[in-house]
Design a protein around this motif. Structure first.
Motif, PDB file in Angstrom:
ATOM      1  N   UNK C  92       0.829  -1.193   0.000  1.00  0.00           N
ATOM      2  CA  UNK C  92       0.000   0.000   0.000  1.00  0.00           C
ATOM      3  C   UNK C  92       0.872   1.253   0.000  1.00  0.00           C
ATOM      4  N   UNK C  93       0.403   2.314  -0.661  1.00  0.00           N
ATOM      5  CA  UNK C  93       1.144   3.571  -0.668  1.00  0.00           C
ATOM      6  C   UNK C  93       1.159   4.159   0.735  1.00  0.00           C
ATOM      7  N   UNK C  94       2.179   4.978   1.025  1.00  0.00           N
ATOM      8  CA  UNK C  94       2.353   5.499   2.379  1.00  0.00           C
ATOM      9  C   UNK C  94       1.158   6.333   2.814  1.00  0.00           C
ATOM     10  N   UNK C  95       0.619   7.143   1.906  1.00  0.00           N
ATOM     11  CA  UNK C  95      -0.485   8.023   2.316  1.00  0.00           C
ATOM     12  C   UNK C  95      -1.728   7.219   2.692  1.00  0.00           C
ATOM     13  N   UNK C 143      -9.149   1.717  -1.620  1.00  0.00           N
ATOM     14  CA  UNK C 143      -7.756   1.968  -1.986  1.00  0.00           C
ATOM     15  C   UNK C 143      -6.850   0.762  -1.755  1.00  0.00           C
ATOM     16  N   UNK C 144      -7.008   0.117  -0.578  1.00  0.00           N
ATOM     17  CA  UNK C 144      -6.120  -1.003  -0.272  1.00  0.00           C
ATOM     18  C   UNK C 144      -6.243  -2.093  -1.329  1.00  0.00           C
ATOM     19  N   UNK C 145      -7.492  -2.526  -1.592  1.00  0.00           N
ATOM     20  CA  UNK C 145      -7.721  -3.611  -2.543  1.00  0.00           C
ATOM     21  C   UNK C 145      -7.199  -3.245  -3.925  1.00  0.00           C
ATOM     22  N   UNK C 146      -7.511  -2.017  -4.337  1.00  0.00           N
ATOM     23  CA  UNK C 146      -7.097  -1.545  -5.659  1.00  0.00           C
ATOM     24  C   UNK C 146      -5.570  -1.622  -5.821  1.00  0.00           C
ATOM     25  N   UNK C 147      -4.860  -1.099  -4.812  1.00  0.00           N
ATOM     26  CA  UNK C 147      -3.396  -1.078  -4.920  1.00  0.00           C
ATOM     27  C   UNK C 147      -2.815  -2.482  -4.839  1.00  0.00           C
ATOM     28  N   UNK C 148      -3.392  -3.341  -3.967  1.00  0.00           N
ATOM     29  CA  UNK C 148      -2.880  -4.709  -3.835  1.00  0.00           C
ATOM     30  C   UNK C 148      -3.064  -5.478  -5.138  1.00  0.00           C
ATOM     31  N   UNK C 149      -4.240  -5.329  -5.746  1.00  0.00           N
ATOM     32  CA  UNK C 149      -4.510  -6.062  -6.987  1.00  0.00           C
ATOM     33  C   UNK C 149      -3.671  -5.537  -8.139  1.00  0.00           C
ATOM     34  N   UNK C 150      -3.344  -4.253  -8.064  1.00  0.00           N
ATOM     35  CA  UNK C 150      -2.488  -3.674  -9.099  1.00  0.00           C
ATOM     36  C   UNK C 150      -1.075  -4.276  -9.022  1.00  0.00           C
ATOM     37  N   UNK C 151      -0.575  -4.460  -7.787  1.00  0.00           N
ATOM     38  CA  UNK C 151       0.766  -5.011  -7.622  1.00  0.00           C
ATOM     39  C   UNK C 151       0.805  -6.528  -7.812  1.00  0.00           C
ATOM     40  N   UNK C 156      -5.717 -11.973  -6.642  1.00  0.00           N
ATOM     41  CA  UNK C 156      -6.923 -11.305  -6.146  1.00  0.00           C
ATOM     42  C   UNK C 156      -7.595 -12.104  -5.036  1.00  0.00           C
ATOM     43  N   UNK C 157      -7.619 -13.443  -5.190  1.00  0.00           N
ATOM     44  CA  UNK C 157      -8.270 -14.297  -4.195  1.00  0.00           C
ATOM     45  C   UNK C 157      -7.608 -14.180  -2.828  1.00  0.00           C
ATOM     46  N   UNK C 158      -6.286 -14.142  -2.835  1.00  0.00           N
ATOM     47  CA  UNK C 158      -5.545 -14.043  -1.574  1.00  0.00           C
ATOM     48  C   UNK C 158      -5.952 -12.804  -0.801  1.00  0.00           C
ATOM     49  N   UNK C 159      -6.041 -11.676  -1.508  1.00  0.00           N
ATOM     50  CA  UNK C 159      -6.378 -10.427  -0.818  1.00  0.00           C
ATOM     51  C   UNK C 159      -7.858 -10.387  -0.441  1.00  0.00           C
ATOM     52  N   UNK C 160      -8.704 -11.026  -1.263  1.00  0.00           N
ATOM     53  CA  UNK C 160     -10.133 -11.065  -0.928  1.00  0.00           C
ATOM     54  C   UNK C 160     -10.313 -11.803   0.399  1.00  0.00           C
ATOM     55  N   UNK C 161      -9.626 -12.948   0.549  1.00  0.00           N
ATOM     56  CA  UNK C 161      -9.715 -13.731   1.784  1.00  0.00           C
ATOM     57  C   UNK C 161      -9.174 -12.938   2.966  1.00  0.00           C
ATOM     58  N   UNK C 162      -8.011 -12.316   2.755  1.00  0.00           N
ATOM     59  CA  UNK C 162      -7.354 -11.536   3.815  1.00  0.00           C
ATOM     60  C   UNK C 162      -8.272 -10.413   4.303  1.00  0.00           C
ATOM     61  N   UNK C 163      -8.878  -9.688   3.354  1.00  0.00           N
ATOM     62  CA  UNK C 163      -9.745  -8.566   3.717  1.00  0.00           C
ATOM     63  C   UNK C 163     -11.034  -9.044   4.378  1.00  0.00           C
ATOM     64  N   UNK C 164     -11.606 -10.142   3.849  1.00  0.00           N
ATOM     65  CA  UNK C 164     -12.862 -10.653   4.411  1.00  0.00           C
ATOM     66  C   UNK C 164     -12.664 -11.049   5.872  1.00  0.00           C
ATOM     67  N   UNK C 217       1.411 -17.682  -0.535  1.00  0.00           N
ATOM     68  CA  UNK C 217       0.616 -17.696  -1.765  1.00  0.00           C
ATOM     69  C   UNK C 217       1.096 -16.645  -2.757  1.00  0.00           C
ATOM     70  N   UNK C 218       1.423 -15.456  -2.223  1.00  0.00           N
ATOM     71  CA  UNK C 218       1.899 -14.392  -3.108  1.00  0.00           C
ATOM     72  C   UNK C 218       3.189 -14.812  -3.801  1.00  0.00           C
ATOM     73  N   UNK C 219       4.058 -15.479  -3.035  1.00  0.00           N
ATOM     74  CA  UNK C 219       5.324 -15.902  -3.626  1.00  0.00           C
ATOM     75  C   UNK C 219       5.111 -17.023  -4.631  1.00  0.00           C
ATOM     76  N   UNK C 220       4.204 -17.963  -4.292  1.00  0.00           N
ATOM     77  CA  UNK C 220       3.952 -19.092  -5.194  1.00  0.00           C
ATOM     78  C   UNK C 220       3.289 -18.661  -6.497  1.00  0.00           C
TER      79      UNK C 220
END
Lengths: 234, 234, 234
Positions: C92-95, C143-151, C156-164, C217-220
């Motif tokens: 995530x961006x610093x701001x 913002x968080x989801x958008x930036x994570x999915x961009x990187x 996407x599934x990993x972050x969806x689970x994490x956020x949920x 998961x991100x690394x794999x």
């Protein structure tokens, strides 16, 4: 007599902060400015602590013993600055520097809780606080030293001296704590004040000069070439 | 009457934070997002302060005068954000920005101690607090200005205005403090509340708009080309 | 019975912090070290909280209901670390990361004020605190989801689970608060302790394991190539 030691502490810290403050303003180069500046704030915070103690502010009675709560508040700010100073000199990675500060704040907060608790609960918190300090020493001796020596292979001696002095002074604090009325009550209230004042001046003014001397040694060891190049990139 | 001023403060800060919050969400470009975002938090923190004061929370009696302790707690968070805002606009180096925040927090904490102390001890702390403020002004006028003008040689006027307004507003606070019951007791409790409310709205909502206007001027002065290039590297 | 739940909490947090602490010391690679390290401090802070509550320290009576003030103090430190953990995983961006932490601290401080206030003022602060939480959720989902999915476009599934999981656990806290004696007084003191303990263990130990699993998961997902390259530059 306690007042005399508190006045000595206040004067030493004020003189120290004036010296380091002028040094920061006249520093040549960014590294010197940062080291002087950190030393200035470390001493200035401590000067306020001693002024508060002279005015008998910020302490309370736990049973019949006086507990200077302000000590812990100011340590929460000044000790992380000392660790930032060490980390800057040794170019410690952010995760290790942050972990050292985390262990340090954990140590001070639990030490504060130990001070305001009655026995035997205070002893449990003292052990927790010492555990945090053991973690900090482990980080210093393993990761800090390793990273510092990696960045400055010719300056192992400088860091050995810096770490030895730092750990020797900081280890004396929990010893005074357990000997004073907060622990086994072996030493009196005046001796406790005297010990803390001497340790504080050593840890803040004394260590400040050691840090300045260490920076000079690092630069003289001609590690400085590599040092400045990489600094320039950040 | 005091309640009226507190309500005015709460409403102004709430409206300000809603405005800046929407601005942050719709900001085009990172710079605008950061400036809106800082303004949002500065106003949102102050809105809570005024809400607490409306509910008569977080204050205590020192002798027979009421001391709003919550003011100092919220200032500890909001004033560093204002300095971060200034530092972001002027691209101040980390060591100077951190020193300004250090002097600022030192000023607020010792000002807080002055407020809860009885006279004449409160006067000593007041002088210490003013000393910290003098240090902050010195940093602003020497280092901050120098670095800002170096990065934006065409925008000297913008920074002159920003600094003049900032220092004028902040200098009024210790003047109100010493005139109110905390000092010489020349002005009454209602006038004190009115002064602080007007100053807070000027320093937070007003200064927020000035910061937005300054960012626009910096971009229009076409310093923006160099600005954005260097930003992109960080 | 409350004591049993507090002991369960203390033991779980201690075991968790030992596990994550060893993990940090043996971590292969900087990313693993950072994630283990953040989990360690999150659990270690909570372990101290439960120890304090076991000793019946750091709480006060508001009317006839006990208010654990220490909870809020430790949350002020541990919850920003959880948000730093999330921000690190999602890059995530610093701001945005700073804004999430700002909203979080705002939520906890106003929640604390709600806890120590008497009704009906406590309800006003509760609503303010929930407003800050709503802001945090908005930042996470937009913002968080958008930036994570961009990187990490393939994760996407990993972050969806994490956020949920994250939002589900955190949303339960204000629900417990309003059902307990702090709010409508529908559930008793033991049930309140049980709920907070279960939530704390889930949010700290449980979420810690989820974070480790997410990093794997991100690394794999071989997003890692791009990931490590960019990390190397910072």
């Amino acid at each position: 007599m306690t007042q005399v030691w508190l006045w000595l502490g206040c004067i030493s810290m004020t003189v120290g902060s004036i010296f380091f403050g002028f040094g920061a303003d006249r520093a040549k180069g960014k590294s010197w400015q940062i080291v002087y500046c950190l030393n200035f704030f470390i001493c200035a915070i401590a000067a306020s602590l001693y002024l508060a103690m002279i005015f008998k502010q910020g302490f309370t009675y736990i049973g019949d013993r006086p507990a200077y709560l302000t000590r812990y508040l100011t340590w929460t700010f000044s000790t992380p600055l000392t660790l930032i100073l060490l980390s800057y000199l040794g170019r410690t990675s952010i995760v290790i520097a942050a972990s050292m500060i985390g262990a340090d704040v954990y140590m001070i907060v639990t030490g504060f809780v130990a001070t305001i608790s009655s026995k035997p609960i205070s002893n449990v918190w003292y052990i927790v606080s010492c555990g945090a300090y053991a973690g900090l020493v482990y980080l210093l001796l393993k990761y800090y030293r390793q990273q510092a020596e990696q960045h400055y292979p010719r300056s192992k001696k400088t860091f050995k001296r810096l770490l030895t002095v730092h750990i020797a002074i900081w280890t004396a604090y929990p010893i005074v704590w357990i000997l004073a009325s907060t622990g086994f009550n072996v030493i009196g209230s005046v001796a406790e004040s005297a010990c803390y004042t001497i340790l504080d001046v050593a840890a803040k003014v004394g260590f400040g000069f050691l840090a300045l001397n260490s920076l000079q040694q690092l630069e003289q060891a001609e590690d400085v070439t590599q040092y400045q190049q990489e600094r320039a990139l950040t």
